[in-house]
Design a protein around this motif. Sequence first.
Motif, PDB file in Angstrom:
ATOM      1  N   GLY A 146       0.788  -1.224   0.000  1.00  0.00           N
ATOM      2  CA  GLY A 146       0.000   0.000   0.000  1.00  0.00           C
ATOM      3  C   GLY A 146       0.821   1.275   0.000  1.00  0.00           C
ATOM      4  N   GLN A 147       0.200   2.305  -0.508  1.00  0.00           N
ATOM      5  CA  GLN A 147       0.775   3.654  -0.449  1.00  0.00           C
ATOM      6  C   GLN A 147       0.263   4.280   0.845  1.00  0.00           C
ATOM      7  OE1 GLN A 147      -0.064   5.997  -3.939  1.00  0.00           O
ATOM      8  NE2 GLN A 147       0.826   7.825  -3.061  1.00  0.00           N
ATOM      9  N   ASN A 148       0.979   4.001   1.931  1.00  0.00           N
ATOM     10  CA  ASN A 148       0.550   4.367   3.276  1.00  0.00           C
ATOM     11  C   ASN A 148       1.010   5.777   3.643  1.00  0.00           C
ATOM     12  OD1 ASN A 148      -0.606   1.739   3.900  1.00  0.00           O
ATOM     13  ND2 ASN A 148       1.497   1.014   3.795  1.00  0.00           N
ATOM     14  N   PRO A 149       0.403   6.354   4.680  1.00  0.00           N
ATOM     15  CA  PRO A 149       0.847   7.672   5.154  1.00  0.00           C
ATOM     16  C   PRO A 149       2.315   7.614   5.594  1.00  0.00           C
ATOM     17  CG  PRO A 149      -1.218   7.029   6.196  1.00  0.00           C
ATOM     18  CD  PRO A 149      -0.737   5.842   5.442  1.00  0.00           C
ATOM     19  N   SER A 150       2.969   8.754   5.612  1.00  0.00           N
ATOM     20  CA  SER A 150       4.399   8.808   5.915  1.00  0.00           C
ATOM     21  C   SER A 150       4.729   8.321   7.327  1.00  0.00           C
ATOM     22  CB  SER A 150       4.929  10.228   5.717  1.00  0.00           C
ATOM     23  OG  SER A 150       4.245  11.116   6.580  1.00  0.00           O
ATOM     24  N   ASP A 151       3.774   8.385   8.252  1.00  0.00           N
ATOM     25  CA  ASP A 151       4.039   7.940   9.625  1.00  0.00           C
ATOM     26  C   ASP A 151       3.604   6.493   9.878  1.00  0.00           C
ATOM     27  OD1 ASP A 151       1.305   8.337   9.482  1.00  0.00           O
ATOM     28  OD2 ASP A 151       1.164   9.348  11.421  1.00  0.00           O
ATOM     29  N   PHE A 152       3.347   5.734   8.824  1.00  0.00           N
ATOM     30  CA  PHE A 152       2.893   4.347   8.960  1.00  0.00           C
ATOM     31  C   PHE A 152       3.968   3.521   9.667  1.00  0.00           C
ATOM     32  CE2 PHE A 152       1.851   0.042   7.673  1.00  0.00           C
ATOM     33  CZ  PHE A 152       0.473   0.025   7.796  1.00  0.00           C
ATOM     34  N   ASP A 153       3.566   2.711  10.639  1.00  0.00           N
ATOM     35  CA  ASP A 153       4.485   1.931  11.468  1.00  0.00           C
ATOM     36  C   ASP A 153       4.711   0.538  10.871  1.00  0.00           C
ATOM     37  OD1 ASP A 153       6.002   0.800  13.457  1.00  0.00           O
ATOM     38  OD2 ASP A 153       4.427   0.842  14.977  1.00  0.00           O
ATOM     39  N   TYR A 154       5.659   0.431   9.941  1.00  0.00           N
ATOM     40  CA  TYR A 154       5.963  -0.866   9.329  1.00  0.00           C
ATOM     41  C   TYR A 154       6.551  -1.843  10.340  1.00  0.00           C
ATOM     42  CZ  TYR A 154       5.053   1.365   4.881  1.00  0.00           C
ATOM     43  OH  TYR A 154       4.441   2.015   3.848  1.00  0.00           O
ATOM     44  N   ALA A 155       7.297  -1.351  11.315  1.00  0.00           N
ATOM     45  CA  ALA A 155       7.936  -2.223  12.302  1.00  0.00           C
ATOM     46  C   ALA A 155       6.905  -3.044  13.077  1.00  0.00           C
ATOM     47  CB  ALA A 155       8.789  -1.395  13.252  1.00  0.00           C
ATOM     48  N   PHE A 156       5.702  -2.513  13.253  1.00  0.00           N
ATOM     49  CA  PHE A 156       4.643  -3.249  13.945  1.00  0.00           C
ATOM     50  C   PHE A 156       4.411  -4.605  13.279  1.00  0.00           C
ATOM     51  CE2 PHE A 156       0.178  -4.473  14.330  1.00  0.00           C
ATOM     52  CZ  PHE A 156       0.033  -4.537  15.703  1.00  0.00           C
ATOM     53  N   ASN A 157       4.476  -4.645  11.952  1.00  0.00           N
ATOM     54  CA  ASN A 157       4.207  -5.881  11.217  1.00  0.00           C
ATOM     55  C   ASN A 157       5.191  -6.995  11.550  1.00  0.00           C
ATOM     56  OD1 ASN A 157       1.970  -4.904   9.889  1.00  0.00           O
ATOM     57  ND2 ASN A 157       3.092  -4.316   8.063  1.00  0.00           N
ATOM     58  N   LEU A 158       6.405  -6.643  11.974  1.00  0.00           N
ATOM     59  CA  LEU A 158       7.415  -7.668  12.241  1.00  0.00           C
ATOM     60  C   LEU A 158       7.049  -8.536  13.446  1.00  0.00           C
ATOM     61  CD1 LEU A 158      10.603  -5.589  11.446  1.00  0.00           C
ATOM     62  CD2 LEU A 158       9.533  -7.371  10.026  1.00  0.00           C
ATOM     63  N   GLY A 159       6.207  -8.034  14.322  1.00  0.00           N
ATOM     64  CA  GLY A 159       5.740  -8.829  15.454  1.00  0.00           C
ATOM     65  C   GLY A 159       4.287  -9.254  15.339  1.00  0.00           C
ATOM     66  N   TYR A 160       3.599  -8.773  14.314  1.00  0.00           N
ATOM     67  CA  TYR A 160       2.166  -8.999  14.147  1.00  0.00           C
ATOM     68  C   TYR A 160       1.884 -10.433  13.692  1.00  0.00           C
ATOM     69  CZ  TYR A 160      -2.520  -8.486  12.135  1.00  0.00           C
ATOM     70  OH  TYR A 160      -3.852  -8.634  11.829  1.00  0.00           O
ATOM     71  N   GLY A 161       1.029 -11.132  14.428  1.00  0.00           N
ATOM     72  CA  GLY A 161       0.551 -12.444  14.017  1.00  0.00           C
ATOM     73  C   GLY A 161       1.613 -13.531  13.969  1.00  0.00           C
ATOM     74  N   LEU A 162       2.651 -13.414  14.776  1.00  0.00           N
ATOM     75  CA  LEU A 162       3.729 -14.414  14.737  1.00  0.00           C
ATOM     76  C   LEU A 162       3.222 -15.819  15.057  1.00  0.00           C
ATOM     77  CD1 LEU A 162       6.677 -12.451  16.375  1.00  0.00           C
ATOM     78  CD2 LEU A 162       6.463 -13.161  13.975  1.00  0.00           C
ATOM     79  N   LYS A 163       2.368 -15.933  16.056  1.00  0.00           N
ATOM     80  CA  LYS A 163       1.845 -17.252  16.434  1.00  0.00           C
ATOM     81  C   LYS A 163       1.060 -17.881  15.282  1.00  0.00           C
ATOM     82  CE  LYS A 163      -1.406 -19.485  19.557  1.00  0.00           C
ATOM     83  NZ  LYS A 163      -2.492 -19.276  20.510  1.00  0.00           N
ATOM     84  N   GLN A 164       0.189 -17.101  14.672  1.00  0.00           N
ATOM     85  CA  GLN A 164      -0.668 -17.631  13.601  1.00  0.00           C
ATOM     86  C   GLN A 164       0.142 -17.992  12.348  1.00  0.00           C
ATOM     87  OE1 GLN A 164      -1.220 -14.809  15.305  1.00  0.00           O
ATOM     88  NE2 GLN A 164      -3.176 -15.082  16.337  1.00  0.00           N
TER      89      GLN A 164
END
Length: 192
Positions: A146-164
């Motif tokens: 996506g073309q996300n806003p400049s303050d989009f937190d990509y680092a959040f994704n690195l821990g998102y849904g790890l178990k699943q």
Amino acid sequence: MPVDRILGALEFLREAERLKDVLRSGHTSSGRPESVAEHSWRLCLMALVFADEFESIDALRLIKLCIVHDLGEALGGDIPAILQSEGTNKAAQERADLKVLTKALHPAKRVEILALWEEYESAATPEAIIAKGLDKLETILQHNQGQNPSDFDYAFNLGYGLKQTAAHPLLAKIRAVLDEETRARAEGSKAV
């Protein structure tokens, strides 16, 4: 099919159309906010594309789970994962909203949809486990694309849904590819 069942099904479909207007935190590649309906559509497409790679999985059941997994959000909206807190009972709200949303359906169809949602929510079957993993992966894929806003937190994704996404070797392989893309997007957003 009797006319009253047709009318009830059409009423349900009209109410479910609200998912087209419920927005998520991610953006499309053109920069507009993504809807829950768009997320659900591509999740189903992911399930179709990868279904043959999951041993002993009922592909139709997997796709059904993907279709219903966010239906309750038609009424209550989406709460982005980054904003969910420990005390928030998102599942209880979605369950209640799904019961309202499906009230016009024939009782047997209503029971089927509610049971599919419960199966997904509890990760009670191999198909539900895969659906939950794909759900997280589709979200990360969209965030990376996506073309996300400049303050989009990509680092959040690195821990998102790890178990699943660790629940199956293929999910983990897809996750590894997407994590590399996430790191590149995070680095690219810092450079701007």
